[in-house]
Design an enzyme around this catalytic site. Structure first.
Site, PDB file in Angstrom:
ATOM      1  N   TYR A   1      -9.887   2.861   2.042  1.00 53.29           N
ATOM      2  CA  TYR A   1     -10.094   2.811   3.493  1.00 53.29           C
ATOM      3  C   TYR A   1     -11.344   2.000   3.821  1.00 53.29           C
ATOM      4  O   TYR A   1     -12.226   1.833   2.982  1.00 53.29           O
ATOM      5  CB  TYR A   1     -10.310   4.224   4.039  1.00 53.29           C
ATOM      6  CG  TYR A   1      -9.061   5.024   4.304  1.00 53.29           C
ATOM      7  CD1 TYR A   1      -7.796   4.554   3.970  1.00 53.29           C
ATOM      8  CD2 TYR A   1      -9.153   6.272   4.916  1.00 53.29           C
ATOM      9  CE1 TYR A   1      -6.666   5.311   4.230  1.00 53.29           C
ATOM     10  CE2 TYR A   1      -8.026   7.031   5.176  1.00 53.29           C
ATOM     11  CZ  TYR A   1      -6.781   6.545   4.829  1.00 53.29           C
ATOM     12  OH  TYR A   1      -5.676   7.296   5.091  1.00 53.29           O
TER      13      TYR A   1
ATOM     14  N   HIS B   1       0.835  -1.207   0.000  1.00 50.70           N
ATOM     15  CA  HIS B   1       0.000   0.000   0.000  1.00 50.70           C
ATOM     16  C   HIS B   1       0.873   1.261   0.000  1.00 50.70           C
ATOM     17  O   HIS B   1       0.680   2.162  -0.823  1.00 50.70           O
ATOM     18  CB  HIS B   1      -0.907  -0.051   1.238  1.00 50.70           C
ATOM     19  CG  HIS B   1      -1.760   1.162   1.455  1.00 50.70           C
ATOM     20  ND1 HIS B   1      -3.119   1.158   1.266  1.00 50.70           N
ATOM     21  CD2 HIS B   1      -1.450   2.415   1.869  1.00 50.70           C
ATOM     22  CE1 HIS B   1      -3.610   2.355   1.545  1.00 50.70           C
ATOM     23  NE2 HIS B   1      -2.614   3.143   1.921  1.00 50.70           N
ATOM     24  N   GLU B   2       1.829   1.323   0.906  1.00 52.81           N
ATOM     25  CA  GLU B   2       2.662   2.529   0.999  1.00 52.81           C
ATOM     26  C   GLU B   2       3.520   2.717  -0.242  1.00 52.81           C
ATOM     27  O   GLU B   2       3.724   3.839  -0.717  1.00 52.81           O
ATOM     28  CB  GLU B   2       3.546   2.474   2.250  1.00 52.81           C
ATOM     29  CG  GLU B   2       2.781   2.431   3.566  1.00 52.81           C
ATOM     30  CD  GLU B   2       1.767   3.544   3.721  1.00 52.81           C
ATOM     31  OE1 GLU B   2       1.937   4.613   3.112  1.00 52.81           O
ATOM     32  OE2 GLU B   2       0.780   3.337   4.444  1.00 52.81           O
TER      33      GLU B   2
ATOM     34  N   HIS C   1       1.550   4.204  -3.005  1.00 51.00           N
ATOM     35  CA  HIS C   1       1.505   5.672  -2.882  1.00 51.00           C
ATOM     36  C   HIS C   1       2.730   6.277  -3.566  1.00 51.00           C
ATOM     37  O   HIS C   1       2.625   7.197  -4.368  1.00 51.00           O
ATOM     38  CB  HIS C   1       1.549   6.096  -1.411  1.00 51.00           C
ATOM     39  CG  HIS C   1       0.241   6.022  -0.692  1.00 51.00           C
ATOM     40  ND1 HIS C   1      -0.947   6.391  -1.263  1.00 51.00           N
ATOM     41  CD2 HIS C   1      -0.056   5.648   0.585  1.00 51.00           C
ATOM     42  CE1 HIS C   1      -1.926   6.233  -0.379  1.00 51.00           C
ATOM     43  NE2 HIS C   1      -1.412   5.780   0.755  1.00 51.00           N
TER      44      HIS C   1
ATOM     45  N   HIS D   1      -5.365   7.324  -2.141  1.00 48.19           N
ATOM     46  CA  HIS D   1      -6.399   6.379  -1.723  1.00 48.19           C
ATOM     47  C   HIS D   1      -7.551   6.331  -2.726  1.00 48.19           C
ATOM     48  O   HIS D   1      -7.923   7.348  -3.310  1.00 48.19           O
ATOM     49  CB  HIS D   1      -6.900   6.757  -0.328  1.00 48.19           C
ATOM     50  CG  HIS D   1      -5.809   6.670   0.690  1.00 48.19           C
ATOM     51  ND1 HIS D   1      -5.363   7.750   1.402  1.00 48.19           N
ATOM     52  CD2 HIS D   1      -5.041   5.616   1.062  1.00 48.19           C
ATOM     53  CE1 HIS D   1      -4.374   7.366   2.195  1.00 48.19           C
ATOM     54  NE2 HIS D   1      -4.146   6.078   2.009  1.00 48.19           N
TER      55      HIS D   1
HETATM   56 ZN   LIG Z   1      -2.419   5.109   2.410  1.00 46.69          ZN
END
Ligand SMILES: [Zn+2]
Length: 262
Positions: free
Chosen positions: A220, A162-163, A166, A172
């Site tokens: 999220y 996930h990071e 980015h 997101h």
């Molecule tokens: Zn994130």
């Protein structure tokens, strides 16, 4: 005598080459020798999973699918791990990056830990309690940028991916321009401060024609960053969104491949 001179010559040439050799460059990440789920269990015996938070203060850099061509890693994505990570933590981080690289077409390389690093790269640092999991940029920033992984809670395959996604260029999923067709946001239920920025629409974001995905590894859950314990968002049919940080979905892979022209 001839043997003496030839031996000396070899030594001199070898010494000269060593002296003039450039700092070693980044090499491609390798598959973990231990299964990633085994490493995850050993490193997170309590099953802790931290929330992702980004600390991007520049809203322009928070576009998802950043349309700025300069934000892409056209010559490969490059990282360096902090020497603070222990062997198993480093194996999990590198193994997650290897799995990510196997799904997309850009190579993922790493500078050796502790070696001089140069050019554009992501430094993956170990964070203490309550530092969270975050990337200092969405996409390539130029020079050194940072991913912070809180040691207790962020060192899982999914959060590592996930990071790094980015840092590759995506924010997101719920910040996509088309999100209001699929989810309802309740702004009053979201924690104050930086969390508010993770629920805004960034209208310049690119979606690459990939359908909205509430199961994206970049989405999220309904109760993340909830101010009062109530849902901060729901699907249009009223149901709750359970965020998942286990695996890339087909849409996650598709977006990355389109961004990098695979
Ligand atoms: Zn994130």
């Amino acid at each position: 005598m001839l043997r003496f001179f030839s031996g000396t010559l070899v030594l001199l040439v070898f010494a000269a080459e060593c002296h003039s050799a450039p700092a070693s460059g980044p090499v491609e990440v390798k598959k973990s020798p231990v299964a990633l789920n085994i490493l995850e269990q050993r490193l997170n015996p309590g099953g802790l999973v931290g929330q992702c938070k980004t600390n991007d203060s520049d809203r322009i850099s928070s576009l998802s699918g950043n349309p700025n061509e300069m934000s892409r890693w056209r010559n490969g994505y490059v990282v360096q791990l902090s020497p603070e990570w222990n062997t198993e933590q480093a194996q999990l981080i590198e193994g997650a990056l290897y799995e990510l690289s196997s799904k997309i077409c850009i190579p993922i390389r790493k500078f050796a830990t502790g070696a001089p690093a140069y050019g554009d790269f992501v430094y993956i640092q170990k964070g203490g309690d309550r530092t969270g999991c975050y990337s200092t940029g969405v996409g390539r920033q130029g020079g050194r940028q940072v991913i912070n992984l809180q040691e207790n809670g962020c060192v899982t395959k999914g959060i590592i991916m996930h990071e790094n996604i980015h840092a590759m260029g995506f924010n997101h999923e719920q910040t996509r321009p088309d999100r209001d067709n699929f989810i309802t946001i309740y702004p009053d239920q979201i924690e104050d401060g930086n969390a508010q920025y993770q629920y805004k629409v960034y209208s310049g974001s690119l979606t690459f024609g990939v359908p909205y995905d509430t199961q994206s590894i970049m989405h999220y859950g309904s109760y993340d960053f909830s101010k009062y314990g109530n849902p901060t968002m729901r699907k249009k049919d009223g149901s709750i969104i359970n965020s998942q940080r286990n695996a890339l979905t087909d849409s996650d892979i598709s977006k990355l491949r389109k961004m990098y022209n695979c």
